[in-house]
Each structure stands twice: as C-alpha cells, then as structure tokens.
Design a protein around this motif. Structure first.
Motif, PDB file in Angstrom:
ATOM      1  N   PHE A  30     -91.584  92.087  23.848  1.00 39.92           N
ATOM      2  CA  PHE A  30     -90.602  91.113  24.325  1.00 39.92           C
ATOM      3  C   PHE A  30     -89.321  91.812  24.769  1.00 39.92           C
ATOM      4  O   PHE A  30     -88.730  91.462  25.800  1.00 39.92           O
ATOM      5  CB  PHE A  30     -90.318  90.102  23.214  1.00 39.92           C
ATOM      6  N   ALA A  31     -88.878  92.825  24.013  1.00 38.57           N
ATOM      7  CA  ALA A  31     -87.658  93.558  24.360  1.00 38.57           C
ATOM      8  C   ALA A  31     -87.785  94.237  25.714  1.00 38.57           C
ATOM      9  O   ALA A  31     -86.809  94.343  26.467  1.00 38.57           O
ATOM     10  CB  ALA A  31     -87.346  94.581  23.278  1.00 38.57           C
ATOM     11  N   GLN A  32     -88.981  94.723  26.053  1.00 37.77           N
ATOM     12  CA  GLN A  32     -89.211  95.369  27.345  1.00 37.77           C
ATOM     13  C   GLN A  32     -88.894  94.406  28.487  1.00 37.77           C
ATOM     14  O   GLN A  32     -88.173  94.749  29.434  1.00 37.77           O
ATOM     15  CB  GLN A  32     -90.655  95.850  27.435  1.00 37.77           C
ATOM     16  N   SER A  33     -89.418  93.193  28.424  1.00 35.98           N
ATOM     17  CA  SER A  33     -89.206  92.234  29.503  1.00 35.98           C
ATOM     18  C   SER A  33     -87.766  91.747  29.559  1.00 35.98           C
ATOM     19  O   SER A  33     -87.180  91.631  30.635  1.00 35.98           O
ATOM     20  CB  SER A  33     -90.156  91.042  29.341  1.00 35.98           C
ATOM     21  N   VAL A  34     -87.181  91.461  28.401  1.00 37.28           N
ATOM     22  CA  VAL A  34     -85.804  90.960  28.381  1.00 37.28           C
ATOM     23  C   VAL A  34     -84.850  92.000  28.953  1.00 37.28           C
ATOM     24  O   VAL A  34     -83.981  91.691  29.779  1.00 37.28           O
ATOM     25  CB  VAL A  34     -85.383  90.572  26.948  1.00 37.28           C
ATOM     26  N   SER A  35     -84.999  93.246  28.533  1.00 35.73           N
ATOM     27  CA  SER A  35     -84.076  94.280  28.989  1.00 35.73           C
ATOM     28  C   SER A  35     -84.237  94.573  30.468  1.00 35.73           C
ATOM     29  O   SER A  35     -83.248  94.852  31.160  1.00 35.73           O
ATOM     30  CB  SER A  35     -84.293  95.557  28.179  1.00 35.73           C
ATOM     31  N   ALA A  36     -85.450  94.542  30.985  1.00 39.73           N
ATOM     32  CA  ALA A  36     -85.645  94.772  32.414  1.00 39.73           C
ATOM     33  C   ALA A  36     -84.951  93.703  33.242  1.00 39.73           C
ATOM     34  O   ALA A  36     -84.468  93.978  34.348  1.00 39.73           O
ATOM     35  CB  ALA A  36     -87.135  94.811  32.746  1.00 39.73           C
ATOM     36  N   ALA A  37     -84.889  92.481  32.729  1.00 35.84           N
ATOM     37  CA  ALA A  37     -84.188  91.409  33.439  1.00 35.84           C
ATOM     38  C   ALA A  37     -82.673  91.563  33.375  1.00 35.84           C
ATOM     39  O   ALA A  37     -81.960  90.963  34.191  1.00 35.84           O
ATOM     40  CB  ALA A  37     -84.597  90.051  32.867  1.00 35.84           C
ATOM     41  N   GLY A  38     -82.155  92.347  32.417  1.00 33.82           N
ATOM     42  CA  GLY A  38     -80.714  92.588  32.319  1.00 33.82           C
ATOM     43  C   GLY A  38     -79.895  91.322  32.199  1.00 33.82           C
ATOM     44  O   GLY A  38     -79.009  91.085  33.029  1.00 33.82           O
ATOM     45  N   PRO A  39     -80.144  90.469  31.197  1.00 37.28           N
ATOM     46  CA  PRO A  39     -79.455  89.178  31.141  1.00 37.28           C
ATOM     47  C   PRO A  39     -77.936  89.290  30.996  1.00 37.28           C
ATOM     48  O   PRO A  39     -77.198  88.472  31.548  1.00 37.28           O
ATOM     49  CB  PRO A  39     -80.080  88.500  29.919  1.00 37.28           C
ATOM     50  N   THR A  40     -77.461  90.293  30.268  1.00 39.55           N
ATOM     51  CA  THR A  40     -76.018  90.407  30.071  1.00 39.55           C
ATOM     52  C   THR A  40     -75.302  90.682  31.383  1.00 39.55           C
ATOM     53  O   THR A  40     -74.289  90.050  31.700  1.00 39.55           O
ATOM     54  CB  THR A  40     -75.717  91.526  29.058  1.00 39.55           C
ATOM     55  N   PRO A 240     -98.468  87.808  27.485  1.00 42.24           N
ATOM     56  CA  PRO A 240     -98.121  86.534  28.137  1.00 42.24           C
ATOM     57  C   PRO A 240     -96.984  85.804  27.444  1.00 42.24           C
ATOM     58  O   PRO A 240     -96.152  85.175  28.100  1.00 42.24           O
ATOM     59  CB  PRO A 240     -99.426  85.735  28.084  1.00 42.24           C
ATOM     60  N   ARG A 241     -96.914  85.902  26.114  1.00 37.69           N
ATOM     61  CA  ARG A 241     -95.809  85.260  25.416  1.00 37.69           C
ATOM     62  C   ARG A 241     -94.484  85.926  25.750  1.00 37.69           C
ATOM     63  O   ARG A 241     -93.457  85.250  25.908  1.00 37.69           O
ATOM     64  CB  ARG A 241     -96.062  85.293  23.907  1.00 37.69           C
ATOM     65  N   ALA A 242     -94.482  87.253  25.842  1.00 32.23           N
ATOM     66  CA  ALA A 242     -93.242  87.963  26.172  1.00 32.23           C
ATOM     67  C   ALA A 242     -92.742  87.565  27.553  1.00 32.23           C
ATOM     68  O   ALA A 242     -91.538  87.334  27.746  1.00 32.23           O
ATOM     69  CB  ALA A 242     -93.476  89.471  26.098  1.00 32.23           C
ATOM     70  N   VAL A 243     -93.639  87.481  28.519  1.00 31.96           N
ATOM     71  CA  VAL A 243     -93.232  87.126  29.883  1.00 31.96           C
ATOM     72  C   VAL A 243     -92.693  85.698  29.927  1.00 31.96           C
ATOM     73  O   VAL A 243     -91.637  85.420  30.515  1.00 31.96           O
ATOM     74  CB  VAL A 243     -94.413  87.301  30.850  1.00 31.96           C
ATOM     75  N   THR A 244     -93.395  84.770  29.275  1.00 31.44           N
ATOM     76  CA  THR A 244     -92.959  83.373  29.291  1.00 31.44           C
ATOM     77  C   THR A 244     -91.659  83.175  28.533  1.00 31.44           C
ATOM     78  O   THR A 244     -90.726  82.503  29.015  1.00 31.44           O
ATOM     79  CB  THR A 244     -94.059  82.476  28.690  1.00 31.44           C
ATOM     80  N   TRP A 245     -91.567  83.754  27.345  1.00 32.73           N
ATOM     81  CA  TRP A 245     -90.356  83.593  26.549  1.00 32.73           C
ATOM     82  C   TRP A 245     -89.174  84.292  27.197  1.00 32.73           C
ATOM     83  O   TRP A 245     -88.018  83.831  27.061  1.00 32.73           O
ATOM     84  CB  TRP A 245     -90.578  84.106  25.129  1.00 32.73           C
ATOM     85  N   THR A 246     -89.388  85.387  27.893  1.00 30.38           N
ATOM     86  CA  THR A 246     -88.286  86.028  28.609  1.00 30.38           C
ATOM     87  C   THR A 246     -87.740  85.115  29.690  1.00 30.38           C
ATOM     88  O   THR A 246     -86.519  84.968  29.837  1.00 30.38           O
ATOM     89  CB  THR A 246     -88.748  87.355  29.231  1.00 30.38           C
ATOM     90  N   ALA A 247     -88.628  84.493  30.460  1.00 31.10           N
ATOM     91  CA  ALA A 247     -88.174  83.556  31.486  1.00 31.10           C
ATOM     92  C   ALA A 247     -87.369  82.415  30.868  1.00 31.10           C
ATOM     93  O   ALA A 247     -86.323  82.014  31.399  1.00 31.10           O
ATOM     94  CB  ALA A 247     -89.374  83.008  32.261  1.00 31.10           C
ATOM     95  N   ALA A 248     -87.832  81.904  29.732  1.00 32.77           N
ATOM     96  CA  ALA A 248     -87.139  80.791  29.090  1.00 32.77           C
ATOM     97  C   ALA A 248     -85.799  81.217  28.493  1.00 32.77           C
ATOM     98  O   ALA A 248     -84.770  80.551  28.699  1.00 32.77           O
ATOM     99  CB  ALA A 248     -88.030  80.194  28.000  1.00 32.77           C
TER     100      ALA A 248
END
Length: 482
Positions: A30-40, A240-248
């Motif tokens: 999950f951290a991989q997907s969230v960090s790649a999106a750079g939300p901050t 799949p959960r990491a990708v979906t939860w990152t989008a959310a």
C-alpha cells in the motif's frame, strides 16, 4: 465411470527468478502506491490550480477525479486478482490486447515512470533549496545527491525501500495536515505580495469539468503496486486492495484540501499552500510546508524508481529489452542493473533542463505533465483490455464490462485535453521522438525477435521450487483472490 485426469505440472523454478519473492506485507505494498501518487505534494499545489477554473466547484472536480481513479482501479483489479507480475500494467494489458497493445503500454509506462522519478527528484530538490536557502545545495546539486540516495535505497532492497517510503510519506502527510490545522485555527489570511488574478469569475459546469484534468493528474502513480506482484506476500489480495485504497485515500485527502482551498477569500484561493502559509507571517509554518513537500517528492521518486526498475526487469526477462536488465543483486535480490540504467537517465533529465536555462518550477511542471501523458496512455490501454480479457476467460459479467466502457472514453478525453494543453515546440518534438523510437523498437522486435514479442506479458505462477521451499507462502493459488 470417472475419468482420470493428470495433475497440473509445475515449472521447476519461477518465471522471474532473482526477486525477493513473497516478502512484502499489505502495508508495504500500500505504501508503494500511496507514495508514488505523492499526495502531500499534490495537496499543496493542485487545489489552487483547479480553483483557477472551477472556483467554488473545486471540490466537485476532485470528487469526479476520485471516481475516475476508482474506475481505473477496478479495471486493474480484474487482472491483479487473477495474476501477479513485475511488469505492472503492460503485463496485464497483454492478456487483452496482445503483443502490440502490451508493447505500447510498456513504452508508455517507461516514459511515465521515468519522468515521475525525474519530477520527484526535481520537486524534492526545489523545496529543499527553498527550505535551506543560501546554506543549502543548489537545485542541480541537490537533484544529483537525491538521485544517488534513491538509487542506493532501490538497490538495497524492496523491504527497506517500502519501510523508508512509509516513514517519509507518513512524516510528510503529518506535516501538511498539521499546517492545515494551524491555518484553519489561525487569525486570518494575509496575501504575501502579488496575488494572481483571474480574468473571469471561475466556476460553473465548464469550470468544474476543466478542473478535473489537473485533479486527475494528482493521482498519477497510484497503480504502481501492480509492479510488486512477484514480491508481495499475497498478491491477489494485497495488490488490488492497495490500488483501490490508494485511489480512495488520495482522493479523500485531495477533496479535503480542495475544501480548504475554496474556503479562502477571493483570489487567495489561487495560491499554493506554501504561499498561504507565508501569508500567516510565520516563517516556520512555510518551512513545515517545504519540508513536507520535499519529503513527499522524495518518497514519490523512490516509489517510482521501484516500479520503473521492475518494468525494465520484466522486459529484460522476456527478451524485449537487453537481457542484462533481468540480472538481480545476489544478496539484496533487487534488479540492480535496471536501477543502474534507469536512475542516471531520470536524474540527467532535470539536470539537462536546468542547464538549458529553464526555470526550476517550469522544469517540474513539464516533467509532471509529460509523466501524466505517459501514465494516462497506460491506464487507457489496460482499461481497454478488460472487455477482451474477460470475454476470453468467459467471465464477461455486466459490472466490470460497464466499468471499463465508462472509463475508456473519459480517459480518451482526458488524454486529448492533456496533449492539447501541453506547450508546443520542445514538448511536441520530444513526444514525436519518443513515439518514433517506440515504433522503430517494435518493428525491430517483429523482425528479429518475433517469439519474444509474441510472449510479452509474462506473469508469475507457483513453481516446484515454491512448493518445496517452506519459507515461500502459497500466494499464487487460484483461490487466493476469493
């Protein structure tokens, strides 16, 4: 009378040997997907860009972008619940679009991930320079130093990278949320110097629709967990959960940031968070913003490097790219050759642009815009592959089919709008050059390596070595995704 069937045979070894198989837990994936999106970093700048056209409807623009990202995640999930791969989206698109579509997706990913790493390095260097000022290194020097740090972490091991990503992104999110809390409880906003003016009052349906474009760009990279299918402990669940939860989660964070942005008075809502913090006449608050954004960009660069190296590793394993790219480090079990090839290129791009006299902020903008185009092409292709894939396996149910048929035209419109809004000249020349190089590469493969091209899109599966090794969980069984 019952017929006897032979048990399925297992390969003697894994299709993608050398990687650290089945060692990443769901939080690390999950951290991989969230960090790649750079939300901050996105929260600090994107709402102001969207507010310039959407006005009070900025929240709706981000809500729509979140819905689009969730539709894309649902399409990706149709593949990642059934197969695990290191090639990310191109290995998935191969199952629906065949070799040509998969190759196009691979080229789009290479461009998108490389420029995402470049943008992450440039963004971190820019905000570190703003944070430390004259006592800190110049932007170009900081970019090189950060590139070396990212390369070292990427080679050291995916588990170390995942932990570092989780720590850095967690700190950056905490810093930005603290700034938002302080601003919401502050005494009022005082604009620092020049405040940008808009020609017409923004808003309306057209403004909201136009602002979906920058809002959607804030999600780029959220799918990168798909490149960890070989290394995830239970990939059919965690990926799949990491990708979906990152989008959310990323969508929720941006919606909240947009709500704060539109609560500002008048033209102040057109300012990025760093300028808003400076308007409080508290220098330490602006420093918190710069520290948070720099941390987020650094985590984004590291996550992008992990995904990029695995795409190159997968292409090398299949013989599409030079075979040397599939070599892995003996002790760290990472694609160190791919890292050694990719990171110098990703670091050299912003360095070259800075050396040509392009302002640092403009360099970051161009890299992010070009990365968005590459990733949008990959999203479009993998979503387009869903109906063909599901029909081929006899599972073309109405829900997934409707999801794919809904998001494909939206991505076509978004991609067209991004290309139309891109600056002409160097951007067009670079796009044409990359397209020509990809076509030449494809023609060469068809003539010289047709067997490798027809086999593009290799995915992982349980091998005899997995069965005999008790340390490796049985993560690739057909029932794992249920």
């Amino acid at each position: 009378m019952t017929m006897q069937t032979d048990p399925p045979t297992l390969r003697p070894g894994p299709r993608m040997p050398g990687l650290d198989r089945r060692n990443l837990g769901p939080v690390q994936v999950f951290a991989q997907s969230v960090s790649a999106a750079g939300p901050t970093a996105g929260m600090a700048a994107t709402p102001a860009i969207a507010a310039s056209t959407a006005g009070g409807g900025t929240v709706w623009s981000f809500a729509i972008a979140t819905a689009v990202a969730l539709l894309i995640a649902g399409c990706i999930g149709q593949f990642t619940r059934r197969m695990a791969a290191a090639g990310s989206l191109y290995s998935l698109a191969a199952k629906g679009l065949g070799p040509a579509g998969a190759f196009a997706c691979a080229c789009a990913l290479l461009v998108g991930y490389t420029l995402l790493v470049s943008a992450g390095l440039a963004g971190a260097a820019i905000h570190l320079h703003a944070l430390f000022g004259p006592v800190g290194p110049a932007t170009g020097v900081a970019t090189v130093l950060l590139g070396a740090i990212v390369a070292g972490c990427a080679v050291k091991g995916i588990r170390l990278s995942a932990r570092l990503i989780l720590l850095v992104e967690g700190v950056s999110i905490a810093l930005i949320l603290a700034v938002y809390g302080l601003l919401l409880g502050g005494t009022g906003f005082e604009p620092p110097g020049h405040v940008p003016q808009s020609g017409q009052p923004p808003g309306g349906v057209g403004g909201v629709a136009a602002a979906v474009l920058p809002a959607l760009a804030a999600f780029i990279g959220f799918e990168s967990a798909a490149a960890l299918g070989v290394e995830a402990r239970r990939p059919f669940r965690s990926v799949p959960r990491a990708v979906t939860w990152t989008a959310a989660v990323v969508g929720l964070m941006h919606v909240c940031a947009a709500a704060f942005q539109v609560s500002l008075p008048g033209s102040a809502r057109l300012l990025p968070l760093s300028d808003i913090a400076s308007g409080q006449r508290l220098p330490w608050m602006a420093a918190l913003v710069d520290a948070g954004i720099a941390s987020s960009f650094l985590a984004c660069a590291l996550a992008g490097a992990n995904a990029l190296a695995r795409v190159l590793f997968s292409l090398g394993t299949e013989g599409i790219a030079p075979r040397g790219l599939c070599r892995t480090h003996r002790s760290h079990r990472t694609p160190h050759v791919a890292v050694a090839v990719a990171l110098p290129v990703a670091t050299a791009l912003p360095m070259t642009m800075l050396a040509c006299g392009i302002p640092a902020e403009h360099v970051l903008e161009l890299l992010l815009q070009a990365s968005t185009v590459g990733c949008l092409i990959a999203y479009l292709l993998v979503c387009l592959a869903v109906p063909f894939f599901l029909r081929g396996i006899g599972e073309a149910t109405p829900g997934p089919m409707a999801r794919a048929l809904t998001v494909v035209p939206v991505l076509v419109l978004a991609l067209g709008a991004f290309v139309a809004s891109a600056p002409s000249g160097p951007f067009t020349l670079a796009f044409a050059t990359l397209t020509g190089a990809a076509l030449a590469w494809y023609v060469w493969l068809r003539r010289r390596r047709p067997a490798q091209l027809s086999g593009i899109g290799v995915y992982d599966e349980t091998s005899l070595a997995d069965v005999l090794d008790p340390r490796i969980p049985r993560a690739t069984s057909p029932s794992d995704h249920r």
